[in-house]
Enzyme design. Sequence first.
Site, PDB file in Angstrom:
ATOM      1  N   CYS A  98       0.855  -1.190   0.000  1.00  0.00           N
ATOM      2  CA  CYS A  98       0.000   0.000   0.000  1.00  0.00           C
ATOM      3  C   CYS A  98       0.890   1.239   0.000  1.00  0.00           C
ATOM      4  CB  CYS A  98      -0.889  -0.004   1.240  1.00  0.00           C
ATOM      5  SG  CYS A  98      -1.977   1.429   1.359  1.00  0.00           S
ATOM      6  N   HIS A 140      -9.060  -4.044  -1.712  1.00  0.00           N
ATOM      7  CA  HIS A 140      -8.120  -3.182  -0.982  1.00  0.00           C
ATOM      8  C   HIS A 140      -8.612  -1.731  -0.975  1.00  0.00           C
ATOM      9  CE1 HIS A 140      -3.804  -2.019   0.060  1.00  0.00           C
ATOM     10  NE2 HIS A 140      -4.316  -0.872  -0.330  1.00  0.00           N
ATOM     11  N   GLU A 141      -9.119  -1.263  -2.118  1.00  0.00           N
ATOM     12  CA  GLU A 141      -9.528   0.139  -2.230  1.00  0.00           C
ATOM     13  C   GLU A 141     -10.838   0.417  -1.485  1.00  0.00           C
ATOM     14  OE1 GLU A 141      -7.351   2.318  -3.371  1.00  0.00           O
ATOM     15  OE2 GLU A 141      -6.076   0.580  -3.749  1.00  0.00           O
ATOM     16  N   HIS A 144     -10.091   0.878   2.031  1.00  0.00           N
ATOM     17  CA  HIS A 144      -9.602   2.235   2.322  1.00  0.00           C
ATOM     18  C   HIS A 144     -10.769   3.178   2.638  1.00  0.00           C
ATOM     19  CE1 HIS A 144      -5.302   2.637   1.924  1.00  0.00           C
ATOM     20  NE2 HIS A 144      -5.263   2.020   0.768  1.00  0.00           N
TER      21      HIS A 144
END
Length: 165
Positions: A98, A140-141, A144
């Site tokens: 990341c 993953h995004e 976030h």
Amino acid sequence: MKRNIVQVGDAVLREKAQDIPIESITSAEIQTLIADMQETLSDTKTGVALAAPQVGVSLRLFIVAPRAFEESAEQKRVYINPVITKRSRSTEDMDEGCLSVDGTYGSVRRFEKVTIEAYDETGQKFTRGASGLLAQIFQHEVDHLDGTLYIDKAKTVRDVPKDND
Ligand code: ZN
């Protein structure tokens, strides 16, 4: 204009980001944010995607770099108010890093396939299915945007050379 990528420890990475009102997607503010994020991401050595909280903006938006796609075919690169609507039963351990936890990599259990619904930069709603790297990026995004970092989920984390060295 390139923006600074915030690092773990910054509170904005831990906030639940807010939806972008559909009618403001085409506003100068959001279009400038998207252009700035694209410039910021393309300036990294290894980054494949970037979420708005990573440039200090707590909005539900992420972008994917052209380098993340295997083919040059037309692909969506801007994901606004994204929602993962389907997840495969199967999962796999993926190696992951990341830009906001620069200098580390770890192994994270991810769904092999996901389906995402989002709006593009013109305000058009779309649905995309993905597997492999792109499915990993979507998970993953979206994490976030919910204030979650990969290190929260990783079984192991190791040091690697920093992207910005
Ligand atoms: Zn990240």
